[in-house]
Design an enzyme around this catalytic site. Structure first.
Site, short mmCIF file in Angstrom:
data_model
loop_
_atom_site.label_atom_id
_atom_site.label_comp_id
_atom_site.label_asym_id
_atom_site.label_seq_id
_atom_site.Cartn_x
_atom_site.Cartn_y
_atom_site.Cartn_z
N LYS A 131 -2.50 66.46 7.66
CA LYS A 131 -3.36 66.02 6.56
C LYS A 131 -4.34 65.01 7.14
O LYS A 131 -3.95 63.94 7.58
CB LYS A 131 -2.53 65.39 5.46
N ARG A 152 -9.44 62.37 -6.34
CA ARG A 152 -9.13 60.98 -6.69
C ARG A 152 -9.71 60.63 -8.06
O ARG A 152 -9.12 59.82 -8.79
CB ARG A 152 -9.63 60.04 -5.59
N LYS A 168 -7.69 55.53 4.29
CA LYS A 168 -6.30 55.91 4.55
C LYS A 168 -6.13 56.25 6.03
O LYS A 168 -5.21 56.96 6.42
CB LYS A 168 -5.91 57.09 3.64
N GLU A 213 2.38 66.76 15.07
CA GLU A 213 2.87 66.48 13.70
C GLU A 213 3.67 67.68 13.17
O GLU A 213 4.71 67.51 12.54
CB GLU A 213 1.70 66.20 12.76
N LYS A 244 -4.68 70.52 5.80
CA LYS A 244 -5.53 70.08 4.70
C LYS A 244 -6.57 69.13 5.20
O LYS A 244 -6.21 68.22 5.96
CB LYS A 244 -4.61 69.42 3.67
N SER A 290 -10.27 69.51 -3.18
CA SER A 290 -11.20 69.29 -4.29
C SER A 290 -12.67 69.29 -3.86
O SER A 290 -13.50 69.91 -4.52
CB SER A 290 -10.85 67.97 -4.98
N TYR A 316 -8.18 75.74 -6.04
CA TYR A 316 -8.56 75.60 -7.44
C TYR A 316 -9.13 76.91 -7.98
O TYR A 316 -9.35 77.04 -9.18
CB TYR A 316 -9.55 74.44 -7.61
C1 PBG Z 1 -2.29 62.38 -2.46
C2 PBG Z 1 -3.03 63.65 -2.31
C3 PBG Z 1 -4.41 63.79 -2.11
C4 PBG Z 1 -4.68 65.16 -2.20
C5 PBG Z 1 -3.46 65.84 -2.41
N1 PBG Z 1 -2.45 64.87 -2.46
C6 PBG Z 1 -5.49 62.79 -1.97
C7 PBG Z 1 -5.41 61.69 -1.00
O1 PBG Z 1 -4.69 61.77 0.00
O2 PBG Z 1 -6.10 60.69 -1.24
C8 PBG Z 1 -6.05 65.76 -2.11
C9 PBG Z 1 -6.22 67.12 -2.73
C10 PBG Z 1 -7.62 67.49 -3.04
O3 PBG Z 1 -8.59 66.81 -2.66
O4 PBG Z 1 -7.79 68.53 -3.71
N2 PBG Z 1 -1.42 62.01 -1.52
#
Ligand code: PBG
Length: 331
Positions: A200, A210, A223, A239, A254, A280, A318
């Site tokens: 990730k 968010r 983050k 990982e 992701k 997203s 989505y």
């Molecule tokens: C939270 C999480 C996130 C997403 C999935 N789980 C956002 C983040 O890490 O801030 C993002 C999914 C998306 O953007 O569709 N841990």
């Protein structure tokens, strides 16, 4: 060198018509391989469109059940569920995530009793519950790994006891899969699947998500100390291997399209199924472009196919419902 083969070899022979193209196609897009993410509010009484994700909604309890019903009728049988928690239930450490009677645990139990055939994925990370929007507990200005592990362990057990089929740690703490797997075994939750967000990345494509879960405040903070560095590929394999050793069943990459090389690398070098998350920001880019008539809906299957071609076993998108509604069986 290949030129010498012409006209013995003419690749166009295999592109002559749709039936032949289907016979020789290497990848297939099918709705049984798509997972729909859904957002649900702990307090709204009506569904509300997400401004930065046109066509996607934050559901109320009631509209969520309707939506799941529609998805199952369309044979989209797997959802990834994300809560939008109201501020009054948040605090610095995300304590509400540890409550076995919290909104999500109750909802998971209700969903599973109403729709036993539904395969339910729930996220394990503290961000819906922390005032900071961070995925873990902050100690001296940074998310503390080992302190956070204790919360993730409890959160995972709650969600698994409530009936989640798949729990998906998306927090990127070191060692979390091992800790979660061990306690699942201890509590006789041996069949709970762990879908680990292994690679990730600290991506800029999560912004609309968010907005949707109400962790907008993290827009300003990074983050980077726990999510992966965008510049790294070998580290993703590291990982992935760590997560498999710790007991993950499925790995995830992701975001999706900007990280096709990572999907390929992990799927070629491990024997676990690899899922991709078309996040997203990827959705919003496509949808805003479609809404503005810059391109047509046919860009959607193209992006999804690219994820499968790279080696994904399934894709969280989505657009899962849209694909099921618009294509019977996409070739
Ligand atoms: C939270 C999480 C996130 C997403 C999935 N789980 C956002 C983040 O890490 O801030 C993002 C999914 C998306 O953007 O569709 N841990």
């Amino acid at each position: 060198m290949l030129n010498n083969l012409f006209p013995k070899v003419r690749p166009r022979r295999l592109r002559k018509n749709k039936t032949i193209r289907n016979l020789v196609s290497e990848t297939k897009l099918h709705k049984s391989k798509l997972i729909q993410p859904l957002f649900v509010s702990d307090s709204n009484s009506q569904k509300q469109e997400i401004e930065t994700m046109p066509g996607q909604f934050i559901h109320s309890n009631e509209t969520l059940f309707n939506e799941v019903d529609e998805l199952l009728k369309l044979n989209i049988n797997t959802i990834a569920l994300f809560p939008n928690i109201s501020d009054k239930s948040k605090d610095a450490n995300g304590t509400e995530a540890l409550n076995p009677e919290n909104f999500m645990c109750n909802l998971v139990a209700q969903l599973k009793s109403k729709f036993p055939e539904l395969v339910l994925i729930t996220d394990v990370a503290l961000d819906p519950y922390t005032l900071s929007g961070h995925d873990g507990i902050i100690v001296e200005g940074d998310v503390d790994n080992d302190e956070t592990l204790k919360s993730l362990e409890k959160m995972s057990l709650n969600l698994a006891h409530a009936g989640s089929d798949i729990i998906a740690p998306s927090d990127m703490m070191d060692g979390r899969v091992g800790v979660i797997r061990k306690s699942l075994e201890t509590e006789n939750l041996k069949d709970t699947i762990i879908l680990s967000y292994s690679a990730k990345y600290a991506s800029n494509f999560y912004g609309p998500f968010r907005d949707a879960i109400g962790s907008k405040q993290v827009q300003g903070i990074s983050k980077d100390s726990y999510q992966m560095d965008k510049r790294n590929l070998a580290e993703a394999l590291k990982e992935a291997r760590l997560d498999l050793n710790e007991g993950a069943d499925i790995l995830m990459v992701k975001p999706g399209m900007p990280y096709l090389d990572v999907i390929r690398e992990i799927s070629s070098n491990t024997d676990a199924p690899v899922f991709a998350y078309q996040v997203s920001g990827e959705y919003s880019m496509l949808q805003l472009g479609i809404d503005k008539k810059i391109f047509k809906h046919n860009v959607i299957p193209e992006t999804l196919i690219s994820l499968f071609r790279a080696g994904s076993s399934s894709v969280i998108t989505y657009y899962a419902k849209w694909v099921a509604e618009n294509y019977d069986d996409i070739s």
